[in-house]
Scaffold this motif. Structure first.
Motif, short mmCIF file in Angstrom:
data_model
loop_
_atom_site.label_atom_id
_atom_site.label_comp_id
_atom_site.label_asym_id
_atom_site.label_seq_id
_atom_site.Cartn_x
_atom_site.Cartn_y
_atom_site.Cartn_z
N TYR A 1 0.94 -1.03 -0.15
CA TYR A 1 -0.05 -0.03 0.00
C TYR A 1 0.89 1.16 0.08
CZ TYR A 1 -3.20 3.59 1.39
OH TYR A 1 -4.00 4.65 1.55
N GLU A 2 1.80 1.22 0.63
CA GLU A 2 2.89 2.41 0.84
C GLU A 2 3.38 2.71 -0.57
OE1 GLU A 2 3.73 1.83 5.61
OE2 GLU A 2 5.41 1.61 4.31
N GLU A 3 3.89 1.57 -1.08
CA GLU A 3 4.59 1.51 -2.37
C GLU A 3 3.78 2.11 -3.67
OE1 GLU A 3 6.10 -1.54 -5.58
OE2 GLU A 3 6.62 -2.10 -3.43
N MET A 4 2.60 1.60 -3.51
CA MET A 4 1.39 2.28 -4.42
C MET A 4 1.12 3.62 -4.13
SD MET A 4 0.95 -0.25 -6.36
CE MET A 4 -0.60 0.31 -7.45
N ALA A 5 1.12 4.07 -2.70
CA ALA A 5 0.76 5.45 -2.63
C ALA A 5 2.07 6.23 -3.04
CB ALA A 5 0.67 5.64 -0.82
N LYS A 6 3.32 5.79 -2.67
CA LYS A 6 4.32 6.55 -3.24
C LYS A 6 4.26 6.56 -5.05
CE LYS A 6 9.50 6.73 -3.38
NZ LYS A 6 9.67 6.87 -4.85
N LYS A 7 3.99 5.64 -5.52
CA LYS A 7 3.76 5.65 -7.00
C LYS A 7 2.73 6.72 -7.70
CE LYS A 7 5.34 1.01 -8.12
NZ LYS A 7 4.81 -0.43 -8.71
N HIS A 8 1.83 6.76 -6.62
CA HIS A 8 0.59 7.69 -7.06
C HIS A 8 1.07 8.80 -6.81
CE1 HIS A 8 -3.12 10.11 -5.67
NE2 HIS A 8 -3.51 9.15 -6.79
N ARG A 9 1.80 9.26 -5.70
CA ARG A 9 2.27 10.77 -5.42
C ARG A 9 3.08 10.85 -6.70
NH1 ARG A 9 2.54 8.91 -0.15
NH2 ARG A 9 4.76 8.42 -0.41
N ASP A 10 4.03 9.90 -6.95
CA ASP A 10 5.03 10.45 -8.22
C ASP A 10 4.29 10.68 -9.28
OD1 ASP A 10 7.68 7.86 -7.00
OD2 ASP A 10 7.16 9.81 -6.28
N LEU A 11 3.15 9.90 -9.70
CA LEU A 11 2.46 10.01 -11.04
C LEU A 11 1.81 11.37 -10.81
CD1 LEU A 11 1.00 6.48 -11.50
CD2 LEU A 11 2.69 7.83 -13.11
N GLN A 12 1.40 11.68 -9.56
CA GLN A 12 0.69 12.90 -9.38
C GLN A 12 1.36 14.23 -9.80
OE1 GLN A 12 -2.71 13.08 -8.68
NE2 GLN A 12 -2.95 15.31 -9.05
N LYS A 13 2.62 13.81 -9.41
CA LYS A 13 3.74 15.00 -9.61
C LYS A 13 3.89 15.07 -10.82
CE LYS A 13 8.32 16.53 -7.80
NZ LYS A 13 9.38 16.25 -7.04
N GLU A 14 4.21 13.82 -11.48
CA GLU A 14 4.48 13.96 -13.28
C GLU A 14 3.27 14.58 -14.00
OE1 GLU A 14 6.79 9.58 -13.23
OE2 GLU A 14 5.46 10.42 -15.05
N LEU A 15 2.12 14.32 -13.43
CA LEU A 15 0.85 14.80 -14.06
C LEU A 15 1.10 16.56 -13.89
CD1 LEU A 15 -1.80 14.66 -15.48
CD2 LEU A 15 -2.90 14.23 -13.12
N GLU A 16 1.21 17.13 -12.82
CA GLU A 16 1.37 18.34 -12.49
C GLU A 16 2.49 19.02 -13.21
OE1 GLU A 16 -0.33 17.91 -8.04
OE2 GLU A 16 1.69 18.88 -8.08
N GLU A 17 3.61 18.20 -13.29
CA GLU A 17 4.63 18.81 -14.32
C GLU A 17 4.03 18.96 -15.77
OE1 GLU A 17 8.14 17.12 -11.61
OE2 GLU A 17 8.20 16.52 -13.42
N LEU A 18 3.61 17.85 -16.12
CA LEU A 18 2.90 17.74 -17.31
C LEU A 18 2.17 18.82 -17.68
CD1 LEU A 18 3.39 16.16 -20.05
CD2 LEU A 18 1.71 14.77 -19.28
N GLN A 19 1.03 19.00 -16.82
CA GLN A 19 0.04 19.97 -16.84
C GLN A 19 0.99 21.62 -17.24
OE1 GLN A 19 -2.44 19.32 -13.69
NE2 GLN A 19 -3.97 18.26 -14.90
N ASN A 20 1.89 21.74 -16.12
CA ASN A 20 2.75 22.77 -16.19
C ASN A 20 3.40 23.14 -17.56
OD1 ASN A 20 1.90 23.80 -13.63
ND2 ASN A 20 3.68 22.75 -12.55
N GLU A 21 3.94 22.15 -17.99
CA GLU A 21 4.69 22.21 -19.32
C GLU A 21 3.73 22.60 -20.60
OE1 GLU A 21 8.05 18.94 -18.42
OE2 GLU A 21 7.06 18.77 -20.15
#
Length: 162
Positions: free
Chosen positions: A138-158
């Protein structure tokens, strides 16, 4: 591409929800097993106490039997008195045998309870290990989720900067 990211995020959310549900289910199982283990420990305590009482009663009965046998030997000249004592002795011996039988049964129940308690302790340990694994996932999936969320935000910013 944004659809794939959303789909992946939805998938991750579903997996995270499923993992959380599984963790809750495992916690409930652990709690139930702990309560069952506590009940077994209480039963062991109760049986141990009963065992002690029966052993004490058995010792009293053995002492009484010895006393009655001695009295019977001394009272051979008193025929009727001796017969009465013999009957009493026989009853006490039967009671002693019954108490001894009960003691053996109690000891067997205690042994079986010890075996069950050991089994449930191992089961609880296995469930705790499984729960720890699920929490790790669960913690690993939560970390992946945060990482993907961060990537998504970066992508949206770009995309916003373009």
């Amino acid at each position: 591409m944004a659809d794939r990211i959303r789909e992946k995020l939805n998938q991750l959310r579903l997996e995270a929800d499923e993992s959380a549900a599984k963790v809750e289910e495992l916690k409930a199982k652990v709690k139930a097993l702990e309560q069952e283990n506590l009940a077994k420990e209480q039963e062991i305590t109760s049986l141990s106490h009963k065992n002690g009482l029966l052993e004490s009663e058995n010792e009293k009965l053995d002492t009484t039997i010895k006393d009655l046998k001695k009295t019977a030997d001394e009272g051979l000249q008193h025929g009727t008195h001796n017969e009465t004592l013999q009957r009493r002795l026989q009853l006490l011996e039967e009671e002693a045998e019954e108490a001894d039988k009960t003691l053996r049964e109690t000891n067997e129940k205690l042994r079986q309870t010890d075996v069950k308690a050991g089994h449930f302790e191992r089961k609880v340990q296995a469930l705790e290990n499984e729960r720890d694994q699920w929490e790790g996932k669960y913690e690993e999936m939560a970390k992946k989720h945060r990482d993907l969320q961060k990537e998504l935000e970066e992508l949206q910013n770009e995309i916003g900067n373009i």
